[in-house]
Design a protein around this motif. Structure first.
Motif, PDB file in Angstrom:
ATOM      1  N   CYS A 166       0.070  -1.011   6.725  1.00 18.49           N
ATOM      2  CA  CYS A 166       0.777  -1.298   7.976  1.00 18.49           C
ATOM      3  C   CYS A 166       2.209  -0.773   7.934  1.00 18.49           C
ATOM      4  O   CYS A 166       2.741  -0.440   6.862  1.00 18.49           O
ATOM      5  CB  CYS A 166       0.789  -2.808   8.232  1.00 18.49           C
ATOM      6  SG  CYS A 166       1.608  -3.746   6.915  1.00 18.49           S
ATOM      7  N   SER A 168       6.006  -0.922  10.747  1.00 18.51           N
ATOM      8  CA  SER A 168       6.568  -1.452  11.990  1.00 18.51           C
ATOM      9  C   SER A 168       6.494  -0.382  13.081  1.00 18.51           C
ATOM     10  O   SER A 168       6.472   0.829  12.789  1.00 18.51           O
ATOM     11  CB  SER A 168       8.019  -1.870  11.780  1.00 18.51           C
ATOM     12  OG  SER A 168       8.835  -0.727  11.606  1.00 18.51           O
ATOM     13  N   ARG A 233       6.397  -7.969   3.021  1.00 17.37           N
ATOM     14  CA  ARG A 233       6.100  -8.028   4.462  1.00 17.37           C
ATOM     15  C   ARG A 233       7.388  -7.959   5.275  1.00 17.37           C
ATOM     16  O   ARG A 233       7.467  -7.244   6.285  1.00 17.37           O
ATOM     17  CB  ARG A 233       5.343  -9.315   4.770  1.00 17.37           C
ATOM     18  CG  ARG A 233       5.207  -9.592   6.260  1.00 17.37           C
ATOM     19  CD  ARG A 233       4.760 -11.019   6.526  1.00 17.37           C
ATOM     20  NE  ARG A 233       5.076 -11.384   7.902  1.00 17.37           N
ATOM     21  CZ  ARG A 233       6.219 -11.901   8.299  1.00 17.37           C
ATOM     22  NH1 ARG A 233       7.187 -12.134   7.420  1.00 17.37           N
ATOM     23  NH2 ARG A 233       6.419 -12.194   9.575  1.00 17.37           N
ATOM     24  N   ARG A 234       8.398  -8.711   4.854  1.00 15.53           N
ATOM     25  CA  ARG A 234       9.665  -8.699   5.602  1.00 15.53           C
ATOM     26  C   ARG A 234      10.311  -7.317   5.600  1.00 15.53           C
ATOM     27  O   ARG A 234      10.908  -6.893   6.594  1.00 15.53           O
ATOM     28  CB  ARG A 234      10.620  -9.737   5.014  1.00 15.53           C
ATOM     29  CG  ARG A 234      10.211 -11.180   5.310  1.00 15.53           C
ATOM     30  CD  ARG A 234      11.250 -12.166   4.811  1.00 15.53           C
ATOM     31  NE  ARG A 234      10.899 -13.529   5.172  1.00 15.53           N
ATOM     32  CZ  ARG A 234      11.167 -14.094   6.345  1.00 15.53           C
ATOM     33  NH1 ARG A 234      11.798 -13.385   7.269  1.00 15.53           N
ATOM     34  NH2 ARG A 234      10.825 -15.333   6.586  1.00 15.53           N
ATOM     35  N   VAL A 237       8.371  -5.238   8.163  1.00 14.01           N
ATOM     36  CA  VAL A 237       8.736  -5.631   9.522  1.00 14.01           C
ATOM     37  C   VAL A 237      10.106  -5.065   9.889  1.00 14.01           C
ATOM     38  O   VAL A 237      10.347  -4.672  11.044  1.00 14.01           O
ATOM     39  CB  VAL A 237       8.731  -7.175   9.660  1.00 14.01           C
ATOM     40  CG1 VAL A 237       9.343  -7.601  10.990  1.00 14.01           C
ATOM     41  CG2 VAL A 237       7.307  -7.713   9.543  1.00 14.01           C
ATOM     42  N   ILE A 250      -0.775 -10.331   7.369  1.00 10.71           N
ATOM     43  CA  ILE A 250      -0.156  -9.574   8.461  1.00 10.71           C
ATOM     44  C   ILE A 250      -0.929  -9.670   9.771  1.00 10.71           C
ATOM     45  O   ILE A 250      -0.527  -9.039  10.761  1.00 10.71           O
ATOM     46  CB  ILE A 250      -0.006  -8.088   8.075  1.00 10.71           C
ATOM     47  CG1 ILE A 250      -1.381  -7.480   7.793  1.00 10.71           C
ATOM     48  CG2 ILE A 250       0.922  -7.946   6.878  1.00 10.71           C
ATOM     49  CD1 ILE A 250      -1.344  -5.975   7.600  1.00 10.71           C
ATOM     50  N   GLU A 252      -1.218 -11.973  12.076  1.00 11.64           N
ATOM     51  CA  GLU A 252      -0.425 -12.461  13.206  1.00 11.64           C
ATOM     52  C   GLU A 252       0.623 -11.440  13.617  1.00 11.64           C
ATOM     53  O   GLU A 252       0.877 -11.246  14.815  1.00 11.64           O
ATOM     54  CB  GLU A 252       0.247 -13.783  12.835  1.00 11.64           C
ATOM     55  CG  GLU A 252       1.041 -14.400  13.980  1.00 11.64           C
ATOM     56  CD  GLU A 252       1.666 -15.734  13.607  1.00 11.64           C
ATOM     57  OE1 GLU A 252       2.629 -16.140  14.292  1.00 11.64           O
ATOM     58  OE2 GLU A 252       1.216 -16.355  12.623  1.00 11.64           O
ATOM     59  N   ASP A 253       1.237 -10.752  12.651  1.00 11.48           N
ATOM     60  CA  ASP A 253       2.229  -9.720  12.969  1.00 11.48           C
ATOM     61  C   ASP A 253       1.597  -8.608  13.803  1.00 11.48           C
ATOM     62  O   ASP A 253       2.228  -8.083  14.730  1.00 11.48           O
ATOM     63  CB  ASP A 253       2.808  -9.131  11.676  1.00 11.48           C
ATOM     64  CG  ASP A 253       3.651 -10.136  10.909  1.00 11.48           C
ATOM     65  OD1 ASP A 253       4.422 -10.867  11.550  1.00 11.48           O
ATOM     66  OD2 ASP A 253       3.535 -10.192   9.681  1.00 11.48           O
ATOM     67  N   ARG A 258       4.522  -7.010  15.923  1.00  9.07           N
ATOM     68  CA  ARG A 258       5.601  -6.773  14.958  1.00  9.07           C
ATOM     69  C   ARG A 258       5.228  -5.666  13.977  1.00  9.07           C
ATOM     70  O   ARG A 258       6.094  -4.976  13.441  1.00  9.07           O
ATOM     71  CB  ARG A 258       5.912  -8.058  14.181  1.00  9.07           C
ATOM     72  CG  ARG A 258       6.776  -9.048  14.921  1.00  9.07           C
ATOM     73  CD  ARG A 258       7.246 -10.168  14.009  1.00  9.07           C
ATOM     74  NE  ARG A 258       6.140 -10.989  13.526  1.00  9.07           N
ATOM     75  CZ  ARG A 258       5.738 -12.115  14.093  1.00  9.07           C
ATOM     76  NH1 ARG A 258       6.350 -12.569  15.176  1.00  9.07           N
ATOM     77  NH2 ARG A 258       4.730 -12.813  13.612  1.00  9.07           N
ATOM     78  N   LEU A 259       3.925  -5.521  13.718  1.00 10.56           N
ATOM     79  CA  LEU A 259       3.434  -4.483  12.810  1.00 10.56           C
ATOM     80  C   LEU A 259       2.280  -3.736  13.470  1.00 10.56           C
ATOM     81  O   LEU A 259       1.612  -4.258  14.367  1.00 10.56           O
ATOM     82  CB  LEU A 259       2.971  -5.090  11.484  1.00 10.56           C
ATOM     83  CG  LEU A 259       4.049  -5.692  10.568  1.00 10.56           C
ATOM     84  CD1 LEU A 259       3.413  -6.316   9.343  1.00 10.56           C
ATOM     85  CD2 LEU A 259       5.072  -4.632  10.167  1.00 10.56           C
TER      86      LEU A 259
END
Length: 302
Positions: A166, A168, A233-234, A237, A250, A252-253, A258-259
């Motif tokens: 993934c 952003s 992950r942060r 993002v 990930i 939900e992101d 967000r991703l």
């Protein structure tokens, strides 16, 4: 002399009013009732009943002793009932260890369902990526990620734990979106810093993907390595680069934008997931109920 049995017979005599009636309630002969009473009085060194051919009467000591017998026999009955319920109803404290990311992102959200089904259970969940000694560290079960080596434990397979690549939306706008695994060579890739000796320790330098042409291995340039999936992950993002992360972390992101999930036509590696426990403890209703819950809840695709 069985003291509890003698106390029970004595209580039945007092409540029934005669040795004959007590014998019927206890399903023994009147002679045996008399034997129990005499043995109990010899044991106590005191007279409990004053008996004549027509009636019986408690002595002063006998009246006090009868009250204590009723109390003690009631406690024994309660304890026996508790033991029987323990063999049927899951109850008590259950200590379980689970991998940090799986435990925080998947397991924690489903614990309410289990606790609703089993209100007499208290849970202690310890999140760690270390392999613990179940008996030595006082755990009932462990959820373990990755291949299992030789072990003297019972293992139940859960659904595999898949990974996903993934980035952003901002990173994709700036650097473009890779269409094939080979395109990753030109991108800033972020890697998880696996512990030395881990079966996945090589993932920091080479990423694998499975597509129409079979398995492809790409040597990526990992400018950043972090030993925390949440930290990685942060960074993704924030647009720092591309990473291969647990899909559960990930999802939900991706849903909220967000991703972006990359290389959707390729399957990323997955890791086996098991719950392990000592076989002799599976007879415990509390452990059995939790293992069954895990296999029903996480025994399908995550």
């Amino acid at each position: 002399m069985d003291l509890l049995e003698a106390m029970s017979v004595f209580a039945r005599v007092v409540e029934s009013g005669s040795l004959t009636a007590a014998a019927e309630r206890c399903a023994i002969s009147p002679t045996m009732v008399g034997n129990h009473l005499r043995a109990l009085e010899r044991h106590l060194g005191a007279t409990l009943l004053q008996r004549t051919t027509r009636r019986q009467r408690l002595t002063e000591f006998g009246a006090v002793y009868y009250d204590r017998c009723v109390e003690i026999l009631g406690l024994v009955a309660d304890a026996d009932s508790l033991a029987q319920r323990t063999q049927v109803e899951p109850q008590g404290k259950l200590r379980v260890t689970a991998p940090v990311t799986f435990g925080a992102e998947r397991l924690a959200a489903r614990l309410g369902e289990y606790l609703t089904m089993h209100p007499a259970i208290d849970l202690e969940i310890v999140l760690t990526d270390q392999v613990v000694d179940l008996l030595g560290d006082g755990f009932d079960a462990a959820i373990r990620l990755g291949a299992l080596g030789p072990l003297r434990l019972v293992a139940r397979r859960l659904a595999d734990y898949p990974m996903a690549i993934c980035a952003s939306p901002d990173y994709c706008r700036r650097r473009g979106t890779p269409a094939t695994p080979r395109d990753l060579v030109a991108h800033d890739c972020l890697a998880f810093a696996y512990a030395s000796g881990s079966e996945w320790s090589g993932m920091g330098k080479e990423w694998r993907a499975f597509g129409p042409e079979g398995e492809e291995t790409v040597a990526v340039r990992s400018r950043v390595m972090i030993n925390s999936a949440q930290g990685l992950r942060r960074a993704v993002v924030a647009g720092v680069g591309i990473a291969m992360l647990p899909a559960a972390l990930i999802c939900e992101d991706i849903q909220v934008g967000r991703l972006v999930r990359l290389l959707p036509d390729y399957q990323m590696p997955s890791r086996p997931l098991h719950v392990v426990f000592h076989g002799d403890r599976y007879r415990s209703p509390k452990l059995r109920s939790f293992v069954d819950f895990l296999t029903q809840t996480f025994g399908r695709d995550l």
